[in-house]
Write an enzyme that holds these catalytic residues in place. Structure first.
Site, short mmCIF file in Angstrom:
data_model
loop_
_atom_site.label_atom_id
_atom_site.label_comp_id
_atom_site.label_asym_id
_atom_site.label_seq_id
_atom_site.Cartn_x
_atom_site.Cartn_y
_atom_site.Cartn_z
N SER A 1 44.20 174.25 -43.96
CA SER A 1 45.41 175.04 -43.77
C SER A 1 45.13 176.45 -43.24
O SER A 1 45.34 177.45 -43.94
CB SER A 1 46.19 175.06 -45.07
OG SER A 1 46.45 173.72 -45.42
N ARG B 1 41.51 181.42 -36.31
CA ARG B 1 41.16 182.57 -37.15
C ARG B 1 41.32 182.16 -38.60
O ARG B 1 42.06 181.21 -38.92
CB ARG B 1 42.07 183.78 -36.86
CG ARG B 1 43.52 183.52 -37.12
CD ARG B 1 44.44 184.70 -36.95
NE ARG B 1 45.83 184.25 -37.13
CZ ARG B 1 46.57 183.73 -36.18
NH1 ARG B 1 46.08 183.61 -34.95
NH2 ARG B 1 47.79 183.30 -36.41
N ASP C 1 48.65 171.89 -43.89
CA ASP C 1 49.38 171.54 -45.12
C ASP C 1 50.89 171.42 -44.90
O ASP C 1 51.57 170.62 -45.55
CB ASP C 1 49.06 172.49 -46.28
CG ASP C 1 49.27 173.97 -45.95
OD1 ASP C 1 49.61 174.29 -44.80
OD2 ASP C 1 49.09 174.81 -46.86
C1 BGC Z 1 47.76 179.44 -42.63
C2 BGC Z 1 48.59 178.20 -42.37
C3 BGC Z 1 48.95 177.50 -43.66
C4 BGC Z 1 49.60 178.48 -44.62
C5 BGC Z 1 49.97 177.85 -45.95
C6 BGC Z 1 48.45 180.31 -43.67
O1 BGC Z 1 47.61 181.36 -44.03
O2 BGC Z 1 47.57 180.17 -41.46
O3 BGC Z 1 47.88 177.31 -41.51
O4 BGC Z 1 49.81 176.45 -43.39
O5 BGC Z 1 48.73 179.57 -44.84
O6 BGC Z 1 48.86 177.35 -46.61
#
Ligand code: BGC
Length: 450
Positions: A99, A114, A152
């Protein structure tokens, strides 16, 4: 690998792992095919040192090790059989919920754009995270194939679709947990990036048959230039001292990882305030006539430490309806080493908590509302179904109510629109969703589509 050899899914067991914040979760899922499933899972905190490791190897070797432990505990038969006689038949498909922002290049291929949520391993940026995990799984000789890479939010969307009531398809998956983000179903014709890819290559390898595509918005990085987001001295200081200043500015105002830290900075500033009439924790004489002592803040109080206040503290204070905010007083003592706070101070702390939590929820509504409006969803469907997950929606008292209150204030949504937006908790959905996607990927591979 040939398609006929790769038949692990016939046994109905799928693995899913989830790296997305404080914990790494491993689970195996048996899908019963009738909207039900059974799930076995384990959870381990990701050691802080690994979140900021020098090499990608350190983190991914740790993840592979956890998968090995899980297999030994819950699926030792497969593991042993594989060790005795390695065979592709024994392989388990794994859905990798990762995620963080990724440039997804295929169902099980994606390069990290990133890090977010406090992770900072420079070496991994730009690398294919599936390959990084597969390498460490192979090094441990585990019978596991990374079959799908999933955010996620996408997992949550999938899981909600599998379990949600009625025939309405799920439109969006959103996370309000350690981080925040949303993914939704978009018409392919509106996905400009794909039009560009189509123009550049004549054999784009994605399925166009439904005319739909799931878009991961990565809304955590909305308005990094702060054109419209609110900005307080506490937001500014939090950002400057974070591992990624200027990035994820929306997330830094909305998600669980940051709310405690905003509160800590606000409380500390008021504790240190020069004006004794304004300053916190100076005088215990208050409305409840408790004049017995002056508040003490322990020298080693987490109030002085970055990330010293956990978001669960906000949930406790927000919920506190006890006489003279007794629970808040106790929690200030227990969690923060702030003893004998006056009721007046507790009321002030509660006011801050409420402002921070409600601001987060109202901003969350902005993101949800924007997607609903831009897709015209309320005009197209009777019900707009949204699956949500994460500690804030699950535990922060009134979070969904504040979201709804704000949605009703948006003219394009209003009272009528809000009634047709169905928000449902898809608890731990990303694990189930990743397993579902691993299943779809392995079926597609079996048909020779991947
Ligand atoms: C990430 C996402 C993720 C979200 C929730 C963010 O910091 O960039 O990809 O879906 O957090 O977990």
């Amino acid at each position: 690998m040939s398609n006929s050899e790769h038949c692990s899914h016939s046994q109905g067991v799928y693995l899913a792992v989830d790296l997305g914040g404080t914990n790494f979760r491993v689970c195996s899922i048996v899908l019963h095919g009738n909207q039900t499933f059974s799930l076995t899972h384990s959870k381990v905190a990701v050691p802080h040192a690994l979140m900021e490791a020098t090499t990608a190897y350190e983190l991914f070797a740790f993840l592979a090790k956890q998968i090995e432990l899980f297999l030994r505990t819950h699926h030792n038969d497969k593991f042993e059989a594989h060790l005795r006689r390695p065979s592709l038949q024994q392989y388990l498909d794994l859905g990798f919920t990762f995620s963080f922002p990724v440039n997804q290049l295929g169902i099980n291929k994606g390069k990290l754009i990133r890090w977010t949520k406090g992770f900072d391993i420079e070496e991994a940026v730009g690398q294919d995270v599936c390959a990084l995990l597969q390498k460490e799984l192979d090094a441990l000789n585990l019978p596991v194939i990374v079959a799908a890479l999933v955010n996620d939010t996408v997992g949550t969307l999938m899981a909600r679709s599998y379990t949600s009531p009625g025939k309405t398809g799920t439109f969006m998956g959103a996370i309000f947990g350690t981080g925040t983000n949303g993914a939704y179903v978009e018409k392919l014709t509106r996905v400009k990036k794909m039009a560009q890819i189509d123009a550049e290559s004549d054999s784009a390898s994605y399925d166009k048959s439904t005319g739909l595509m799931i878009v991961n918005t990565e809304w955590g990085s909305f308005d990094n230039n702060l054109k419209v987001l609110p900005d307080t001295p506490y937001d500014k200081a939090l950002d400057t001292e974070s591992v990624n200043p200027g990035i994820q500015m929306f997330e830094k105002r909305v998600s669980g990882m940051f709310l405690g830290e905003i509160l800590r900075r606000a409380i500390l500033a008021l504790y240190e305030h020069k004006d004794p009439n304004v300053a916190f924790f100076r005088d215990a004489s208050s409305a409840d006539n408790d004049t017995s002592s002056t508040t003490t803040v322990a020298q080693d109080s987490p109030l002085y430490k970055q990330w010293g206040i956990d978001t669960s503290f906000l949930s406790i204070v927000e919920e506190d309806a006890s006489d003279h905010l007794r629970i808040t007083k106790q929690t200030l003592g227990k969690d923060l080493g702030i003893h004998a706070a006056s009721t007046e101070d507790c009321v002030a702390v509660k006011t801050l908590v409420h402002a921070i939590g409600k601001r987060a929820a109202r901003l969350a509504a902005v993101a949800l509302g924007a997607v609903v409006i831009s897709t015209n969803k309320l005009q197209e469907d009777d019900i707009v179904d949204i699956g949500v997950d994460g500690s804030l929606v699950e535990y922060y008292p009134g979070f969904e109510d504040y979201i709804r209150e704000a949605l009703r204030e948006i003219p394009e949504i209003g009272l009528e629109g809000d009634k047709r937006i169905r928000i449902g908790l898809a608890k731990d959905g990303s694990g189930l969703g990743a397993a579902l996607i691993a299943l779809v990927a392995s079926k597609a591979e079996e048909r020779g589509e991947a």
